[in-house]
Design an enzyme around this catalytic site. Structure first.
Site, PDB file in Angstrom:
ATOM      1  N   ARG A  54      33.343  22.689 -49.169  1.00 52.91           N
ATOM      2  CA  ARG A  54      34.407  22.756 -50.177  1.00 52.91           C
ATOM      3  C   ARG A  54      35.237  24.023 -50.136  1.00 52.91           C
ATOM      4  O   ARG A  54      36.305  24.075 -50.749  1.00 52.91           O
ATOM      5  CB  ARG A  54      33.791  22.587 -51.570  1.00 52.91           C
ATOM      6  CG  ARG A  54      33.278  21.187 -51.842  1.00 52.91           C
ATOM      7  CD  ARG A  54      32.586  21.101 -53.190  1.00 52.91           C
ATOM      8  NE  ARG A  54      31.298  21.779 -53.181  1.00 52.91           N
ATOM      9  CZ  ARG A  54      30.563  21.995 -54.279  1.00 52.91           C
ATOM     10  NH1 ARG A  54      31.010  21.613 -55.455  1.00 52.91           N
ATOM     11  NH2 ARG A  54      29.392  22.597 -54.182  1.00 52.91           N
ATOM     12  N   ARG A  63      38.718  15.048 -49.086  1.00 52.23           N
ATOM     13  CA  ARG A  63      37.879  14.624 -50.210  1.00 52.23           C
ATOM     14  C   ARG A  63      38.683  14.076 -51.383  1.00 52.23           C
ATOM     15  O   ARG A  63      38.149  13.305 -52.196  1.00 52.23           O
ATOM     16  CB  ARG A  63      36.997  15.785 -50.683  1.00 52.23           C
ATOM     17  CG  ARG A  63      35.772  16.009 -49.849  1.00 52.23           C
ATOM     18  CD  ARG A  63      34.661  14.997 -50.124  1.00 52.23           C
ATOM     19  NE  ARG A  63      33.933  15.308 -51.342  1.00 52.23           N
ATOM     20  CZ  ARG A  63      33.931  14.589 -52.448  1.00 52.23           C
ATOM     21  NH1 ARG A  63      34.631  13.474 -52.505  1.00 52.23           N
ATOM     22  NH2 ARG A  63      33.243  14.959 -53.504  1.00 52.23           N
ATOM     23  N   ASP A 100      24.240  14.407 -45.625  1.00 54.95           N
ATOM     24  CA  ASP A 100      23.488  14.900 -46.779  1.00 54.95           C
ATOM     25  C   ASP A 100      22.029  14.518 -46.610  1.00 54.95           C
ATOM     26  O   ASP A 100      21.716  13.459 -46.057  1.00 54.95           O
ATOM     27  CB  ASP A 100      24.040  14.309 -48.083  1.00 54.95           C
ATOM     28  CG  ASP A 100      23.481  15.021 -49.303  1.00 54.95           C
ATOM     29  OD1 ASP A 100      22.484  14.533 -49.867  1.00 54.95           O
ATOM     30  OD2 ASP A 100      24.020  16.070 -49.688  1.00 54.95           O
TER      31      ASP A 100
END
Length: 384
Positions: A54, A63, A100
Site C-alpha cells: 500500500r 486496488r 496472502d
C-alpha cells in the site's frame, strides 16, 4: 528431527508434468540465492517484506478497482503488483509473489474476508474440535490454489531474470491462530486455549494445515519460485515449550515434505527461509540452527533481536535474514542512514550468510523516496 527417511505422497499438481519443459530467462542477479546457501557475498542482498503493498501509489491505483482477494486470485493482477516494486527500485535483489497467507484457510473451506478497518476476518472461526469437521479432509491444491501457481509463472517470466522470485506460505501455528481467533488478536486466548484444552486435536489440526502448506509450496516451486519463505507471524505468542511441542513439528513437516517431494521429482534443491517472529532466541531459535535436520536454510529475525547474539546461539550452519526496525523508514534521510550503518556493522560482526531485510513488513505510510534511500544505504553499508 530429520524427515529424510519419510516418504510423502506426491500432490496432484499440473507442474509435476510440465516443470522440466519450462524455459526461464537467465538469472542476472543471484546474490539472494548465494546468501541463503551461506556463501559470502560482496554485499548483503536486500528485499523487504510486503514490498508489493500500500505504500506504492501504483499499487493503490490498481486496488481502487479490485478487492484484495480479487488481486490475489487474478494471476495477471498478482503478477503486475509483484513487479511494481522491482520496476520502481532497481536496487532490490528479490521479488516475492503478491498473495496472502490466508489463502490456505480458504483452501480448507473457511471464509476469509479482508475488511479495510479490521484487516482479515474469518466470520466462522473454529471454536471447538467439532468445528474441524467443517474443513475439507483433503484439499485439491491445484483446484483451490492454482491461481497462485499461474501468477508465479507469469511473474517469473515478467521478471526477465532481473532477480529471483520468492514463493511463500503462512506457518501452521499462525494459520491455526487466525482460524480459531476469527482474525487478528492481542491476547490469542481463543487459539492458545486450544493448546491447553485440546492438545491432541490441536496437533492433528496443525498437521492438516501443514500438509496444505507443503503442497502449496511444492506447487509454487514447480511453477517457477526460486526460493521459499514460511511466515510464522505469531510464533512469539507461544511459550518455548508450546513452540517446541506444537509449532515446531508442524514447521518441520512442511519443510521436510517440500524437500522430500521435490527430491523424488528430481527437482534441484531449493532454499527455505523461516521467519518465526518474536520467538525466544536462546531456546526456540536454537532448535532451528541446523538446516540439515530442520530443512530451513535461513532464519528471519525481527527487529528485537541482535544478529551478533543470535549468531552466537545458532552457530554458522544457518543463514540469517533481517532485521532493521520497520519504523526506521520514518526516520528521515539522516536517521535512516545512521541506523542502516549501525545495524550493518552488527551484521558484519555476526558473520555468515546474511540477507538484509526489515524485521517485519513495510508499513503503508512509508514514503517511496524513503524506501529508495533505505535501499541505497543498505547497498553502501553492507559491503563486506
Amino acid at each position: 528431527m530429520s524427515g529424510s527417511e519419510t516418504k510423502y505422497d506426491i500432490p496432484q499438481l499440473a507442474g509435476i508434468e510440465t516443470w522440466k519443459d519450462q524455459t526461464w530467462p537467465e538469472l542476472k542477479n543471484d546474490l539472494l540465492l548465494r546468501a541463503a546457501r551461506g556463501e559470502e557475498t560482496p554485499r548483503a542482498p536486500v528485499w523487504v517484506m510486503r514490498q508489493a503493498g500500500r505504500y506504492l501509489p501504483e499499487f493503490q491505483e490498481i486496488r481502487r478497482d479490485h478487492s484484495f482477494f480479487e488481486c490475489c486470485q487474478t494471476p495477471s493482477i498478482a503478477c503486475a503488483l509483484t513487479l511494481q516494486p522491482i520496476d520502481r527500485y532497481p536496487l532490490l535483489d528479490a521479488s516475492i509473489i503478491f498473495c496472502d497467507i490466508l489463502v490456505v484457510p480458504q483452501a480448507l473451506g473457511m471464509e476469509v474476508l479482508m475488511e479495510p478497518t479490521k484487516g482479515p476476518v474469518l466470520p466462522s472461526p473454529l471454536v471447538t474440535p467439532s468445528d474441524i469437521e467443517r474443513l475439507r479432509t483433503t484439499v485439491d491444491v491445484q483446484k483451490e490454489l492454482g491461481y497462485v501457481f499461474e501468477a508465479i509463472t507469469l511473474t517469473r517470466k515478467g521478471l526477465a531474470g532481473r532477480v529471483p522470485l520468492i514463493g511463500f506460505c503462512g506457518a501452521p501455528w499462525t494459520l491455526m491462530a487466525y482460524m480459531c481467533e476469527g482474525g487478528g488478536s492481542r491476547t490469542f486466548e481463543k487459539s492458545k486455549s486450544w493448546l491447553y484444552k485440546y492438545p491432541k486435536e490441536s496437533k492433528a489440526l496443525l498437521k492438516r494445515i501443514a500438509d496444505v502448506c507443503a503442497d502449496l509450496l511444492i506447487g509454487e516451486v514447480l511453477a517457477g519460485a526460486q526460493m521459499l519463505q514460511v511466515f510464522d507471524s505469531w510464533a512469539g505468542e507461544l511459550t518455548p515449550y508450546q513452540f517446541e511441542t506444537f509449532a515446531l513439528p508442524a514447521l518441520l513437516h512442511v519443510s521436510h515434505k517440500v524437500k522430500s517431494v521435490l527430491a523424488q521429482l528430481g527437482h534441484p534443491t531449493i532454499t527455505i527461509t523461516l521467519f518465526p517472529k518474536g520467538v525466544h532466541a536462546n531456546s526456540s531459535l536454537r532448535l532451528l540452527a541446523d538446516p540439515h535436520t530442520t530443512g530451513y536454510d535461513t532464519l528471519g529475525l525481527d527487529w528485537a533481536l541482535d544478529p551478533v547474539g543470535v549468531r552466537e546461539i545458532v552457530g554458522d550452519k544457518v543463514s540469517l535474514q533481517g532485521n532493521y526496525d520497520p519504523v526506521v523508514l520514518y526516520g528521515g534521510k539522516e536517521g535512516i542512514e545512521s541506523e542502516v550503518k549501525r545495524v550493518s556493522e552488527r551484521w558484519k560482526e555476526a558473520g555468515g550468510g546474511w540477507i538484509a531485510n526489515l524485521g517485519h513488513g513495510i508499513t503503508p505510510a512509508v514514503k517511496t523516496e524513503d524506501m529508495g534511500w533505505f535501499l541505497e544505504c543498505v547497498h553502501r553499508y553492507s559491503k563486506r
